[in-house]
Design an enzyme around this catalytic site. Sequence first.
Site, PDB file in Angstrom:
ATOM      1  CG  HIS A   1      -2.069  -0.997   0.992  1.00  0.00           C
ATOM      2  ND1 HIS A   1      -3.157  -1.095   1.799  1.00  0.00           N
ATOM      3  CD2 HIS A   1      -2.266  -1.929   0.021  1.00  0.00           C
ATOM      4  CE1 HIS A   1      -3.986  -2.027   1.348  1.00  0.00           C
ATOM      5  NE2 HIS A   1      -3.456  -2.560   0.267  1.00  0.00           N
TER       6      HIS A   1
ATOM      7  CG  PHE B   1       4.655   0.702  -5.017  1.00  0.00           C
ATOM      8  CD1 PHE B   1       3.698   0.165  -5.869  1.00  0.00           C
ATOM      9  CD2 PHE B   1       5.706   1.433  -5.574  1.00  0.00           C
ATOM     10  CE1 PHE B   1       3.804   0.311  -7.255  1.00  0.00           C
ATOM     11  CE2 PHE B   1       5.821   1.585  -6.951  1.00  0.00           C
ATOM     12  CZ  PHE B   1       4.857   1.026  -7.789  1.00  0.00           C
ATOM     13  CD1 TRP B   2       0.220  -1.133  -4.883  1.00  0.00           C
ATOM     14  CD2 TRP B   2      -0.037   0.141  -6.707  1.00  0.00           C
ATOM     15  NE1 TRP B   2       0.525  -1.913  -5.992  1.00  0.00           N
ATOM     16  CE2 TRP B   2       0.385  -1.151  -7.108  1.00  0.00           C
ATOM     17  CE3 TRP B   2      -0.237   1.111  -7.681  1.00  0.00           C
ATOM     18  CZ2 TRP B   2       0.586  -1.492  -8.441  1.00  0.00           C
ATOM     19  CZ3 TRP B   2      -0.044   0.783  -9.014  1.00  0.00           C
ATOM     20  CH2 TRP B   2       0.363  -0.505  -9.390  1.00  0.00           C
TER      21      TRP B   2
ATOM     22  CB  CYS C   1       6.455 -14.001 -12.412  1.00  0.00           C
ATOM     23  SG  CYS C   1       7.035 -15.551 -11.679  1.00  0.00           S
ATOM     24  CB  VAL C   2       9.426 -11.806  -7.832  1.00  0.00           C
ATOM     25  CG1 VAL C   2      10.750 -11.870  -7.079  1.00  0.00           C
ATOM     26  CG2 VAL C   2       9.202 -10.395  -8.406  1.00  0.00           C
TER      27      VAL C   2
ATOM     28  CE  LYS D   1      17.525 -11.321  -2.155  1.00  0.00           C
ATOM     29  NZ  LYS D   1      18.372 -11.285  -0.969  1.00  0.00           N
ATOM     30  NE  ARG D   2       9.973  -3.084  -0.409  1.00  0.00           N
ATOM     31  CZ  ARG D   2       8.692  -2.917  -0.774  1.00  0.00           C
ATOM     32  NH1 ARG D   2       7.909  -3.956  -0.980  1.00  0.00           N
ATOM     33  NH2 ARG D   2       8.208  -1.707  -0.963  1.00  0.00           N
ATOM     34  CG  LEU D   3      13.726  -8.002  -7.241  1.00  0.00           C
ATOM     35  CD1 LEU D   3      13.978  -9.408  -7.789  1.00  0.00           C
ATOM     36  CD2 LEU D   3      14.700  -7.018  -7.853  1.00  0.00           C
TER      37      LEU D   3
ATOM     38  CG  LEU E   1      -5.064 -13.395 -22.260  1.00  0.00           C
ATOM     39  CD1 LEU E   1      -4.055 -13.476 -23.370  1.00  0.00           C
ATOM     40  CD2 LEU E   1      -6.284 -14.283 -22.514  1.00  0.00           C
TER      41      LEU E   1
HETATM   42  C1  LIG Z   1      -5.054 -11.609 -15.735  1.00  0.00           C
HETATM   43  N1  LIG Z   1      -4.495 -12.606 -14.852  1.00  0.00           N
HETATM   44  C2  LIG Z   1      -5.577 -13.193 -14.134  1.00  0.00           C
HETATM   45  C3  LIG Z   1      -5.651 -14.551 -14.628  1.00  0.00           C
HETATM   46  C4  LIG Z   1      -5.061 -15.333 -13.552  1.00  0.00           C
HETATM   47  N2  LIG Z   1      -6.145 -16.109 -13.149  1.00  0.00           N
HETATM   48  C5  LIG Z   1      -6.775 -16.975 -14.175  1.00  0.00           C
HETATM   49  C6  LIG Z   1      -6.592 -16.122 -11.850  1.00  0.00           C
HETATM   50  N3  LIG Z   1      -6.204 -15.142 -10.983  1.00  0.00           N
HETATM   51  C7  LIG Z   1      -6.694 -15.207  -9.742  1.00  0.00           C
HETATM   52  C8  LIG Z   1      -7.530 -16.261  -9.368  1.00  0.00           C
HETATM   53  F1  LIG Z   1      -8.019 -16.356  -8.124  1.00  0.00           F
HETATM   54  C9  LIG Z   1      -7.857 -17.235 -10.342  1.00  0.00           C
HETATM   55  N4  LIG Z   1      -8.618 -18.273 -10.085  1.00  0.00           N
HETATM   56  C10 LIG Z   1      -9.124 -19.154 -11.094  1.00  0.00           C
HETATM   57  C11 LIG Z   1      -9.867 -19.863  -9.947  1.00  0.00           C
HETATM   58  C12 LIG Z   1      -9.261 -21.206  -9.773  1.00  0.00           C
HETATM   59  O1  LIG Z   1      -9.225 -21.968 -10.714  1.00  0.00           O
HETATM   60  N5  LIG Z   1      -8.749 -21.465  -8.550  1.00  0.00           N
HETATM   61  C13 LIG Z   1      -8.089 -22.762  -8.302  1.00  0.00           C
HETATM   62  C14 LIG Z   1      -6.826 -22.748  -9.074  1.00  0.00           C
HETATM   63  C15 LIG Z   1      -6.454 -23.695  -9.974  1.00  0.00           C
HETATM   64  N6  LIG Z   1      -5.251 -23.348 -10.450  1.00  0.00           N
HETATM   65  C16 LIG Z   1      -4.880 -22.202  -9.886  1.00  0.00           C
HETATM   66  C17 LIG Z   1      -3.725 -21.454 -10.073  1.00  0.00           C
HETATM   67  C18 LIG Z   1      -3.615 -20.250  -9.380  1.00  0.00           C
HETATM   68  C19 LIG Z   1      -4.636 -19.827  -8.536  1.00  0.00           C
HETATM   69  C20 LIG Z   1      -5.770 -20.615  -8.341  1.00  0.00           C
HETATM   70  N7  LIG Z   1      -5.862 -21.796  -9.028  1.00  0.00           N
HETATM   71  C21 LIG Z   1      -9.329 -18.783  -9.014  1.00  0.00           C
HETATM   72  N8  LIG Z   1      -7.380 -17.158 -11.563  1.00  0.00           N
END
Ligand SMILES: CNCCCN(C)c1ncc(F)c(N2CC(C(=O)NCc3cnc4ccccn34)C2)n1
Length: 409
Positions: A23, A25-26, A160-161, A168-170, A409
């Site tokens: 927060h 930072f934002w 992604c870090v 490391k506050r990247l 995506l």
């Molecule tokens: C723009 N970028 C957002 C896309 C990243 N997307 C798809 C994402 N962002 C936050 C989430 F909450 C989420 N969910 C899909 C739901 C789900 O399937 N939950 C179980 C599950 C299965 N595999 C994973 C992998 C990571 C997190 C939850 N997972 C919850 N999807």
Amino acid sequence: ESDLALDNLAQKVQESLSLDQRHKFWETQPVGQFKDIGNPTLPEGPIEPPTPLSEVKQEPYNLPNLYEWVTCDIHDEQMCDEIYTLLANNYVEDDENMFRFNYSKEFLRWALQPPGYFTAWHIGVRVKTSKKMVAFITGIPARIRVRDEVVNMAEINFLCVHKKLRTKRLAPVMIKEVTRRVHLENIWQAAYTAGVILPTPVATCQYWHRSLNPKKLIDVGFSRLGARMTMSRTIKLYKLPESTVTPGFRKMEIHDVPAVTRLIRNYLSQFIVAPDFDENDVEHWLLPRENVVDSYLVESPETHEVTDFCSFYTLPSSILGNPNYSTLKAAYSFYNVSTATPLLQLMNDALIVAKQKDYDVFNALDVMQNESFLKELKFGPGDGKLHYYLYNYRVRHALKSSELGLVLL
Ligand SMILES: CNCCCN(C)c1ncc(F)c(N2CC(C(=O)NCc3cnc4ccccn34)C2)n1
């Protein structure tokens, strides 16, 4: 086993500590601040004016000493491999660390090379000595309409870090660097999503899941057997017809681009925030690509008019630590338009096709008109919320998810 649990615990402690750092930072950024919510005197629209290009910082931000910036040519096979591997091992996991997104290489090439993309916006961080890729962030250009104004924006994604460098506050310096490179292209707004709350969501959406392979989903812990339900009863509950039911339902092809563009532009005009797709965008984002994006349309057998459209993208998840399964095959609802076929029937055909293609689950956000079919098609609410954000653009009140016509995506 135990040191993995210890690792995850340490990460959770770190994440909770970094919440206020996040927060802090934002609060330095031109984004809607919590204190401004609902303040009627603040106008909608850009928060800060553009900076003259000569005044934009010309040189990259400083990284901590051991690290260097690398501009990633996703087209290069070896670079694509490195990015794929970094994400496959270190990108978003669910809260219980049972699943991790496993974006494929062909998906990343699709996601990062839309019309007008900038290689400079695909930014990696690597260790100077070993040249190991340890962090990544991307932007792609997008024309996003907010109410009746089309704004040139950057869609920011894939931050992604590496797990071992989370303290490391990247992230803040990577966000500032991608912002700087976006500014150099005279673009002053951005759109991004996160599973966490930041200042200040423009909309908050709920994920819904439709089981296609309930036995596997229960075996891997994605879903649980319902109360008073047996496995065979559950399998029967989610059973789908072998083939689609809508006459004229077929895969989209290149010659359909003009008709699909007209259809989707008209459909998206009803939402407050939505992409301003032209034919080039439709050709890139919506033409089928195997294992990346599937799209279908309904061509009226009588008039040969294209009346409906549905699409989903393929985002598998690695299943962490399960002896019998390694991958969860998930389809994510993308853009759907119905003008003649009821949306319920159109989406049921999408489920049928996804089942034919051996997907385990079909995910959808409650954006656009999705709420109208979720319950009836036996979607269940997920535990994940997805918050949408705009950078340097104030929206006076948060939108309902049904006012959002944008899927990232
Ligand atoms: C723009 N970028 C957002 C896309 C990243 N997307 C798809 C994402 N962002 C936050 C989430 F909450 C989420 N969910 C899909 C739901 C789900 O399937 N939950 C179980 C599950 C299965 N595999 C994973 C992998 C990571 C997190 C939850 N997972 C919850 N999807």
